[in-house]
Motif scaffolding. Structure first.
Motif, PDB file in Angstrom:
ATOM      1  N   PHE A  19      18.527 -19.208  -8.110  1.00  0.00           N
ATOM      2  CA  PHE A  19      20.040 -19.238  -8.508  1.00  0.00           C
ATOM      3  C   PHE A  19      20.468 -20.947  -8.729  1.00  0.00           C
ATOM      4  O   PHE A  19      21.100 -20.805  -9.857  1.00  0.00           O
ATOM      5  N   ALA A  20      20.214 -21.695  -7.776  1.00  0.00           N
ATOM      6  CA  ALA A  20      20.731 -23.040  -8.023  1.00  0.00           C
ATOM      7  C   ALA A  20      19.617 -23.587  -9.165  1.00  0.00           C
ATOM      8  O   ALA A  20      20.414 -24.451 -10.085  1.00  0.00           O
ATOM      9  N   THR A  26      20.190 -25.186 -16.616  1.00  0.00           N
ATOM     10  CA  THR A  26      20.778 -24.694 -17.864  1.00  0.00           C
ATOM     11  C   THR A  26      22.117 -24.668 -18.160  1.00  0.00           C
ATOM     12  O   THR A  26      22.646 -24.795 -19.155  1.00  0.00           O
ATOM     13  N   GLY A  27      22.962 -24.838 -16.862  1.00  0.00           N
ATOM     14  CA  GLY A  27      24.536 -24.561 -16.806  1.00  0.00           C
ATOM     15  C   GLY A  27      24.918 -23.010 -17.619  1.00  0.00           C
ATOM     16  O   GLY A  27      25.984 -22.949 -17.922  1.00  0.00           O
ATOM     17  N   ASP A  28      24.075 -22.176 -17.838  1.00  0.00           N
ATOM     18  CA  ASP A  28      24.259 -20.981 -18.385  1.00  0.00           C
ATOM     19  C   ASP A  28      23.986 -19.764 -17.301  1.00  0.00           C
ATOM     20  O   ASP A  28      23.187 -19.576 -16.813  1.00  0.00           O
ATOM     21  N   TYR A  31      21.740 -16.937 -18.368  1.00  0.00           N
ATOM     22  CA  TYR A  31      20.220 -17.018 -17.839  1.00  0.00           C
ATOM     23  C   TYR A  31      20.178 -16.860 -16.406  1.00  0.00           C
ATOM     24  O   TYR A  31      19.221 -16.365 -16.006  1.00  0.00           O
ATOM     25  N   LEU A  32      21.133 -17.469 -15.887  1.00  0.00           N
ATOM     26  CA  LEU A  32      21.017 -17.210 -14.393  1.00  0.00           C
ATOM     27  C   LEU A  32      21.137 -15.618 -14.015  1.00  0.00           C
ATOM     28  O   LEU A  32      20.371 -15.276 -13.057  1.00  0.00           O
ATOM     29  N   THR A  33      21.688 -14.856 -14.657  1.00  0.00           N
ATOM     30  CA  THR A  33      21.852 -13.255 -14.373  1.00  0.00           C
ATOM     31  C   THR A  33      20.536 -12.667 -14.676  1.00  0.00           C
ATOM     32  O   THR A  33      20.145 -12.052 -13.868  1.00  0.00           O
TER      33      THR A  33
END
Length: 191
Positions: A19-20, A26-28, A31-33
């Protein structure tokens, strides 16, 4: 080999690291999802292969994650995935309360007794109090999440999810263990 991969994927710290790591690199949020959806899907698949079954909490979380994560990706709106966190916390709190009324504090007693055999000797009333404390605390975390969704930036929500929830959970569990230890049979603790 499969068992060691399963052990790595089952580590609760891994999801926080992913997650972190993905969000900060990426700050996105999208992408995290995708990364979280892929990781939890891998967890489900490997648990099914290695253990021949999937734990209820993991399976339920995955069943919420896939549609809400998909909506987040398709509609380009983080709100859906953010709400999943509150829904899971509310349901965990409600399940603890309902289980308590039908079976007593069995669920928490099983989980927390693994941290110390002396906790098993705490009286039932102590376990009941801890069950309600953890239930309501978990439900409260779900409501705090809503505050961060609607009144803070996405970056603040991510930081709350990574750091704030970790601190709140540590407070909840450590105070519960402290209370149960103080109520446990002192003769067993001394031996």
């Amino acid at each position: 080999m499969m068992r060691s991969i399963h052990k790595l994927l089952s580590n609760p710290i891994l999801i926080i690291v992913v997650f972190a790591g993905v969000y900060y690199s990426t700050g996105d949020f999208f992408y995290l999802t995708g990364a979280i959806m892929a990781l939890v899907t891998l967890q489900v698949v490997f648990e099914k292969i290695v253990e021949k079954k999937v734990g209820k909490v993991l399976f339920f979380s995955w069943c919420l994650l896939i549609p809400l994560g998909s909506l987040t990706l398709f509609l380009r709106d983080p709100l859906f995935l953010q709400w999943k966190f509150s829904i899971v916390h509310w349901l965990m709190g409600i399940i603890l309360i309902i289980t308590h009324f039908f079976k007593g504090p069995v669920l928490l007693k099983t989980l927390l007794s693994a941290l110390g055999p002396q906790l098993k000797t705490a009286p039932t009333i102590a376990w009941t109090r801890v069950t309600f404390f953890i239930s309501f605390f978990t439900i409260l975390i779900g409501f705090i999440n809503l505050y961060f969704i609607y009144y803070a930036s996405l970056d603040a929500w991510v930081n709350f999810k990574i750091y704030g929830v970790l601190v709140l959970n540590m407070i909840m569990v450590s105070s519960s263990i402290y209370y149960l230890s103080s109520q446990a049979d002192s003769k067993l603790i001394e031996t």
